[in-house]
Write a protein that holds these residues in place. Structure first.
Motif, PDB file in Angstrom:
ATOM      1  N   LEU A 132       4.755 -40.099 -38.366  1.00 24.75           N
ATOM      2  CA  LEU A 132       4.234 -41.102 -39.287  1.00 24.75           C
ATOM      3  C   LEU A 132       3.572 -42.297 -38.595  1.00 24.75           C
ATOM      4  O   LEU A 132       2.917 -43.103 -39.249  1.00 24.75           O
ATOM      5  CB  LEU A 132       5.368 -41.618 -40.191  1.00 24.75           C
ATOM      6  N   GLY A 133       3.752 -42.379 -37.287  1.00 24.04           N
ATOM      7  CA  GLY A 133       3.228 -43.523 -36.546  1.00 24.04           C
ATOM      8  C   GLY A 133       1.748 -43.418 -36.237  1.00 24.04           C
ATOM      9  O   GLY A 133       1.120 -42.368 -36.395  1.00 24.04           O
ATOM     10  N   ASP A 134       1.210 -44.532 -35.754  1.00 23.75           N
ATOM     11  CA  ASP A 134      -0.197 -44.546 -35.348  1.00 23.75           C
ATOM     12  C   ASP A 134      -0.334 -43.961 -33.943  1.00 23.75           C
ATOM     13  O   ASP A 134       0.647 -43.562 -33.310  1.00 23.75           O
ATOM     14  CB  ASP A 134      -0.761 -45.971 -35.425  1.00 23.75           C
ATOM     15  N   GLU A 135      -1.549 -43.909 -33.453  1.00 23.04           N
ATOM     16  CA  GLU A 135      -1.826 -43.292 -32.152  1.00 23.04           C
ATOM     17  C   GLU A 135      -1.079 -43.987 -31.008  1.00 23.04           C
ATOM     18  O   GLU A 135      -0.562 -43.339 -30.109  1.00 23.04           O
ATOM     19  CB  GLU A 135      -3.339 -43.281 -31.887  1.00 23.04           C
ATOM     20  N   GLU A 136      -1.029 -45.311 -31.033  1.00 22.56           N
ATOM     21  CA  GLU A 136      -0.317 -46.054 -29.989  1.00 22.56           C
ATOM     22  C   GLU A 136       1.172 -45.725 -29.994  1.00 22.56           C
ATOM     23  O   GLU A 136       1.777 -45.526 -28.948  1.00 22.56           O
ATOM     24  CB  GLU A 136      -0.526 -47.566 -30.162  1.00 22.56           C
ATOM     25  N   THR A 137       1.771 -45.641 -31.163  1.00 23.80           N
ATOM     26  CA  THR A 137       3.188 -45.279 -31.276  1.00 23.80           C
ATOM     27  C   THR A 137       3.419 -43.895 -30.698  1.00 23.80           C
ATOM     28  O   THR A 137       4.376 -43.672 -29.952  1.00 23.80           O
ATOM     29  CB  THR A 137       3.631 -45.321 -32.756  1.00 23.80           C
ATOM     30  N   ARG A 138       2.543 -42.963 -30.998  1.00 23.47           N
ATOM     31  CA  ARG A 138       2.668 -41.599 -30.457  1.00 23.47           C
ATOM     32  C   ARG A 138       2.564 -41.595 -28.938  1.00 23.47           C
ATOM     33  O   ARG A 138       3.322 -40.905 -28.257  1.00 23.47           O
ATOM     34  CB  ARG A 138       1.598 -40.693 -31.062  1.00 23.47           C
ATOM     35  N   ARG A 139       1.619 -42.360 -28.391  1.00 20.14           N
ATOM     36  CA  ARG A 139       1.470 -42.424 -26.932  1.00 20.14           C
ATOM     37  C   ARG A 139       2.735 -42.958 -26.275  1.00 20.14           C
ATOM     38  O   ARG A 139       3.172 -42.453 -25.249  1.00 20.14           O
ATOM     39  CB  ARG A 139       0.270 -43.290 -26.551  1.00 20.14           C
TER      40      ARG A 139
END
Length: 162
Positions: free
Chosen positions: A130-137
């Motif tokens: 559910l997170g954004d790209e930065e959270t995934r990174r």
């Protein structure tokens, strides 16, 4: 993070990795190149890790090929570059028998490996999904760092990392 640990017996390692690990939880379609199957499954390519790589002529982070998996984890436990070693020796006039024996690593044993599967907690899966790209990174980087730390601990033979 949880870690599942599995013991892999001689003769099972190659099939286990190709069926269970290198393409995720799915099955690889027949005659599909490994890299293509990994891309279809959304699984990153395998990378070599660990302190013993230099002895084998491998570099940390180098991509693990299907041929290397086959050579290393088949019944004989051959050098990842066994095909190249044998070809070089044959070109230099070595007998096929000598070339065949030259790429063996150690002696055959009942247990050929221990498999560690690192799994984030379920809430981390949700955060990643559910997170954004930065959270995934950040999550991926933390996961990869945890794997590196456990490998360092295993290789050092000391107390677990904190």
């Amino acid at each position: 993070m949880t870690v599942d640990i599995g013991i892999i017996r001689a003769g099972q390692m190659y099939r286990y990795y190709l069926r269970e690990t290198v393409v995720g939880d799915g099955r690889r379609p027949a005659r599909t190149p490994l890299r293509e199957a990994q891309e279809q499954a959304g699984v990153p390519v395998g990378r070599w890790m660990g302190r013993g790589l230099a002895v084998l002529g491998l570099s940390p982070g180098e991509e693990v090929t299907e041929a290397q998996l086959r050579n290393l984890f088949d019944e004989r436990g051959r050098h990842p570059y066994a095909d190249r070693i044998e070809a070089d020796l044959l070109a230099k006039g070595a007998s096929p028998k000598k070339a065949f024996k030259a790429d063996a690593l150690g002696r055959r044993v009942t247990v050929t490996g221990v498999d560690f599967v690192f799994r984030p907690q379920p809430t981390i899966y949700l955060l990643w999904a559910l997170g954004d790209e930065e959270t995934r990174r950040v999550i991926v980087a933390a996961h990869e760092r945890a794997i590196e730390r456990v490998l360092e601990w295993i290789e050092a033979g000391t107390a677990p990392p904190s």
